[in-house]
Design an enzyme around this catalytic site. Structure first.
Site, PDB file in Angstrom:
ATOM      1  N   ARG A 206       0.842  -1.124   0.226  1.00 49.73           N
ATOM      2  CA  ARG A 206      -0.030   0.038  -0.071  1.00 49.73           C
ATOM      3  C   ARG A 206       0.923   1.355   0.087  1.00 49.73           C
ATOM      4  NH1 ARG A 206      -5.223   1.067   3.459  1.00 49.73           N
ATOM      5  NH2 ARG A 206      -4.076  -0.247   4.919  1.00 49.73           N
ATOM      6  N   LYS A 207       1.858   1.342   0.677  1.00 51.70           N
ATOM      7  CA  LYS A 207       2.749   2.432   0.788  1.00 51.70           C
ATOM      8  C   LYS A 207       3.311   2.708  -0.498  1.00 51.70           C
ATOM      9  CE  LYS A 207       6.672   4.547   3.298  1.00 51.70           C
ATOM     10  NZ  LYS A 207       7.339   5.316   2.123  1.00 51.70           N
ATOM     11  N   GLU A 208       4.140   1.690  -1.151  1.00 55.71           N
ATOM     12  CA  GLU A 208       4.673   1.866  -2.496  1.00 55.71           C
ATOM     13  C   GLU A 208       3.578   2.385  -3.609  1.00 55.71           C
ATOM     14  OE1 GLU A 208       7.750  -1.750  -1.710  1.00 55.71           O
ATOM     15  OE2 GLU A 208       5.832  -2.159  -2.573  1.00 55.71           O
ATOM     16  N   ASP A 275       7.764 -11.613   0.223  1.00 53.05           N
ATOM     17  CA  ASP A 275       8.138 -12.553  -0.679  1.00 53.05           C
ATOM     18  C   ASP A 275       7.602 -13.738  -0.967  1.00 53.05           C
ATOM     19  OD1 ASP A 275      10.575 -10.970  -0.805  1.00 53.05           O
ATOM     20  OD2 ASP A 275      11.573 -12.105   0.936  1.00 53.05           O
TER      21      ASP A 275
END
EC number: 2.7.1.167
Length: 489
Positions: A206-208, A275
């Protein structure tokens, strides 16, 4: 519920080409109880440390843990960390590592200092050169990657912005993959999503996503609007925004938005969970899953990963246990294969706040009396562990000629019962050691025992647990059944 077994059976036939930034992850665990007299800094009394393959290497290990083959391309320096990573990856049977040496940079290494008691990260120390790879190294990466594309069923770019995925490497790989009809998944780090143009799927957190789109990204509507604009610009098929405890939202270029909630679990460590998500997505999509099935599979894998300490992988067996309720699991998966297997399952149940019950016996010829006790035992807990006497133990207790059925057969019959969540075979004549290891909340026996006769009752009650006695069905016993069968022979 989707057909997970049908999907997972195809995992072993898939090959994923994974390209990205390789790291060495080290976790130093200890207790913090004082402040240094030299400076206002906490002192950690180190108790243990763990070293794992991290970054894109952890993606590769998660791919292999699901049973798929992984061709992994990355960078390593000519240093001790690089040697360790090369050695570790070379031992992975399903990973084919193609590591390019770069003597001009150190192998990326991250050391995390963790409070063991609180599972809290206190400090992280990084050794790295995040600059893009030099022209010579960049060309070596491209020369290593492109010949592998025909072998791959899907391509995964794991970008940690540590130098491997330069703009040129990304462009050459995506263009070549599209030319061969290969789908490309990108776990992006750059806020400029345009450099990933042509990728099938982008998977920012979400931040990216918010940073790249300059949007709030705080609800499905705002995520969908910004994501569709991104896809128009980058010519992608879908964009997935991972949102930790808020789940995952996938916005396809065409069709409805798909949101998959996160599993409710106790989070132990989020390191490497992303990952696990992209690895599971890649393997699932390569195996033929649609978007929603791939998302649900990846969400379940993430729930397993965050319940582990450090940089962890999720095995196919763990994923299957997470997706399928115990009643749907094949009998053999409900039989503990080792003490480590037992400990992992118990830990997972405890982290979910589940009440663990225990009962035991020989269960040589299963009869209605057994079923009544087992059903009653399961009703008193959330997960029932059954301790099963080994063949040698039964012979010592019951005499020559017993058991009638060997321990494997008896375990499989018990495991097939819906009331039983786990079967553990033990060698001793009593289950005392097993009870001490399991530390059940509830200890259950048939009502033909008195409370004082129940092995382990002192251990359980001393820890605040309870002992439950289940009324038995009169007229049923294995010994009498054996005698009756012998008389009719």
């Amino acid at each position: 519920m989707f057909d997970f077994d049908g999907l997972s059976n195809a995992f072993s036939c898939q090959t994923v080409l994974c390209v990205g930034d390789l790291m060495l992850d080290e976790f130093v665990y200890g207790e913090i109880s004082r402040i240094s007299p030299e400076a206002p800094a906490p002192v950690i009394a180190v108790q243990r440390s763990e070293i794992n393959v991290g970054g894109a290497g952890n993606v590769a290990r998660n791919i292999a843990a699901l049973g798929a083959r992984c061709i992994f391309v990355g960078l390593a320096g000519e240093d001790e960390a690089g040697v360790r990573l090369r050695t570790t990856l070379s031992r992975e049977g399903l990973i084919e590592p193609l590591l390019i040496s770069d003597p001009a940079r150190p192998t990326t290494r991250k050391v995390r200092f963790v409070s063991d008691h609180f599972s809290t990260h206190m400090l992280r120390a990084d050794w790295e050169t995040p600059a893009p790879a030099s022209g010579v190294v960049e060309q070596a990466l491209i020369d290593a990657i492109l010949p592998q594309l025909p072998r791959a069923d899907i391509v995964l770019l794991s970008d940690y912005a540590k130098g491997v995925l330069t703009a040129r490497v990304i462009r050459d790989v995506i263009d070549a993959a599209r030319g061969l009809g290969k789908r490309v998944i990108v776990d992006p780090k750059s806020a400029n999503f345009g450099i990933y143009s042509g990728a099938t799927l982008l998977t920012p957190n979400r931040k990216e996503f918010a940073d790249a789109t300059r949007s709030r990204a705080d609800d499905q509507a705002s995520i969908a609007a910004a994501a569709r604009e991104v896809m128009r610009l980058v010519d992608g098929e879908a964009l997935l925004v991972t949102q930790s405890e808020h789940g995952m939202t996938l916005v396809p270029r065409e069709g409805e938005v798909i949101h998959v909630p996160a599993h409710t679990v106790k989070v132990r460590d989020v390191t490497g969970a992303g990952d696990t998500v992209v690895a599971t997505l890649a393997v699932s999509l390569a195996a033929g899953a649609d978007w929603e099935t791939a998302l649900r599979t990846a969400s379940a894998a993430a729930a397993v990963a965050v319940g582990k300490s450090g940089t962890a992988v999720v095995t196919l067996a763990e994923l299957r246990r997470k997706i399928l309720p115990p009643a749907f699991l094949a009998a053999e998966e409900k039989i503990a294969q080792s003490t480590d297997d037992l400990d992992q399952r118990l830990s997972a149940w405890r982290e979910q706040g589940l009440r663990i019950g225990f009962t035991n016996g020989c269960f040589d010829i299963l009869h209605p009396g057994h079923v009544k006790v087992l059903t009653g035992a399961r009703a008193a807990c959330d997960r029932l562990v059954v301790g099963l006497n080994s063949d040698a133990s039964v012979t010592r207790l019951k005499g020559e000629g017993r058991p009638i059925q060997d321990e494997r057969a008896r375990a499989e019959v018990l495991a097939a019962l819906e009331a039983v969540d786990l079967v553990v075979i033990f060698e001793e004549d009593t289950p005392m050691n097993l009870i001490e290891r399991i530390q059940p909340n509830v200890l259950v026996k048939g009502g033909d025992y008195s409370l004082e006769q129940v092995v382990g009752q002192e251990l359980v009650t001393a820890r605040g647990g309870e002992v439950v006695l289940i009324d038995i069905l009169r007229g049923f016993s294995t010994t009498s059944l054996v005698k009756r069968a012998g008389g009719r022979a």
